[in-house]
Design an enzyme around this catalytic site. Structure first.
Site, mmCIF file in Angstrom:
data_model
loop_
_atom_site.group_PDB
_atom_site.id
_atom_site.type_symbol
_atom_site.label_atom_id
_atom_site.label_comp_id
_atom_site.label_asym_id
_atom_site.label_seq_id
_atom_site.Cartn_x
_atom_site.Cartn_y
_atom_site.Cartn_z
ATOM 1 N N GLY A 58 33.084 34.874 42.785
ATOM 2 C CA GLY A 58 33.898 34.245 43.807
ATOM 3 C C GLY A 58 35.153 35.064 44.067
ATOM 4 N N THR A 62 39.547 42.694 44.809
ATOM 5 C CA THR A 62 40.275 42.924 43.559
ATOM 6 C C THR A 62 40.207 44.403 43.194
ATOM 7 O OG1 THR A 62 39.734 40.709 42.765
ATOM 8 C CG2 THR A 62 40.472 42.272 41.129
ATOM 9 N N TYR A 63 41.289 44.887 42.587
ATOM 10 C CA TYR A 63 41.322 46.262 42.060
ATOM 11 C C TYR A 63 41.215 46.216 40.543
ATOM 12 C CZ TYR A 63 43.230 50.546 40.146
ATOM 13 O OH TYR A 63 43.402 51.688 39.395
ATOM 14 N N CYS A 155 43.500 39.930 46.033
ATOM 15 C CA CYS A 155 42.901 38.603 46.153
ATOM 16 C C CYS A 155 43.087 37.995 47.534
ATOM 17 C CB CYS A 155 43.441 37.654 45.079
ATOM 18 S SG CYS A 155 43.101 38.236 43.404
#
Length: 332
Positions: A58, A62-63, A155
């Site tokens: 979900g 993102t990194y 995010c």
């Protein structure tokens, strides 16, 4: 690796398991990811060594990268933990307890997942749950280069800054020490006994280079998989990784490098052997060495090819081998 562990957990072949790891620079896209939240162009990402992957977790974009602890819990929430919100809250609780261990007051923010400090988000969460077996999980910034987050809108939250233990404290312990704290805090929160599962196999990889920078690739026999690889081999009893690398180079290619000429790339990674449930884990140490002449192949390989870096990256099937080749080329 996660998929194999999820299947093994669903069959009751392994206990609840927590993978703790460190990724090379990578952007992952959750099921709700929006392309506009990747801010750098594909060319800029490639030039900085970033890769991009779609995932079934979900969340948005993102990194992950060096200096960040990533946790992938493989838990069976049946029969009495079947509550997604409580599970996510348990991940936040673990990260808050780790932060508290270093004197940092991290907290939840209403309406947002993860853990936060006044200076920014310290830990992110993105989970996948199937048949009440969990995968994916959390990312906690220890000594992450926060400038790398400029590649994304973290995010998908436009007004969110990021923080790390290093940015908050100035100095932090090595990653493996923080990982140990994570394991202990996870055991507390999930009320579980904690023990480390050692790798069943220890292996090496060796990127062999010529003076002109070309890299030797070896093609395995059809029975061995039929794929292209750099040299790999299994450590025997009593051997160090360096000794294994020297022996395998000689046995598989006929070259006889001096131990002093083998260069450790400071890259150790773990992987799961394909097709085995529960999976068999290997830990591989990467080396590089410069050679002259042509190889004499053993019966494990049917063909060899001297490749440029780009050609090698196109032919190599596994991320760990690609990473070793990139590191070898960067240091040659």
């Amino acid at each position: 690796m996660q998929k194999l562990l999820v299947e093994a957990r669903a069959r009751g072949l392994i206990p609840d398991t927590l993978l703790l790891l460190e990724h090379p620079p990578v952007i992952t896209l959750g099921r709700g990811a929006k392309a506009r939240n990747i801010l750098w162009s594909p060319d800029l990402l490639a030039s900085r060594g970033f890769e991009v992957f779609e995932t079934d977790r979900g969340g948005d974009v993102t990194y992950h990268g060096p200096g960040q602890i990533v946790g992938y819990p493989i838990l069976d929430l049946k029969p009495d933990r079947k509550d997604v919100r409580k599970y996510v809250a348990s991940l936040e609780e673990i990260m808050m307890r780790v932060a508290a261990e270093y004197g940092i007051g991290a907290a939840r923010v209403p309406g947002r997942t993860g853990v936060w400090t006044p200076s920014g988000k310290l830990g992110a969460i993105g989970v996948h749950i199937s048949r009440w077996i969990t995968s994916h999980g959390f990312a906690f910034n220890v000594r992450t280069d926060l400038a790398d987050f400029a590649a994304i809108v973290p995010c998908g939250i436009q007004d969110a800054s990021v923080a790390s233990l290093q940015s908050l404290l100035g100095d932090v312990p090595p990653l493996h020490e923080v990982e140990d704290v994570f394991a202990l805090k996870a055991g507390e929160v999930w009320e579980s006994e904690v023990f480390e599962v050692p790798s069943e196999l220890r292996t090496v990889s060796v990127a062999m280079e010529r003076e002109d920078g070309r890299i030797l690739l070896l093609k395995r026999t059809p029975a061995g998989g039929g794929f292209w690889q750099i040299l790999t081999g299994t450590t025997e009893a009593g051997e160090s990784p360096l000794q294994t690398a020297a022996r395998e180079v000689h046995e598989e290619t006929g070259f006889s490098p001096l131990l002093a000429n083998l260069r450790e790339l400071r890259y150790v990674h773990s992987f799961a052997m394909r097709g085995r449930i529960p999976p068999l884990f290997a830990q591989e140490t990467a080396f590089a060495v410069r050679v002259e002449g042509e190889p004499t192949l053993s019966d494990e390989h049917v063909e060899h090819r001297w490749c440029t870096l780009d050609e090698a990256l196109q032919l190599l099937p596994f991320a760990g081998l690609k990473r070793a080749v990139r590191l070898a080329a960067a240091g040659s």
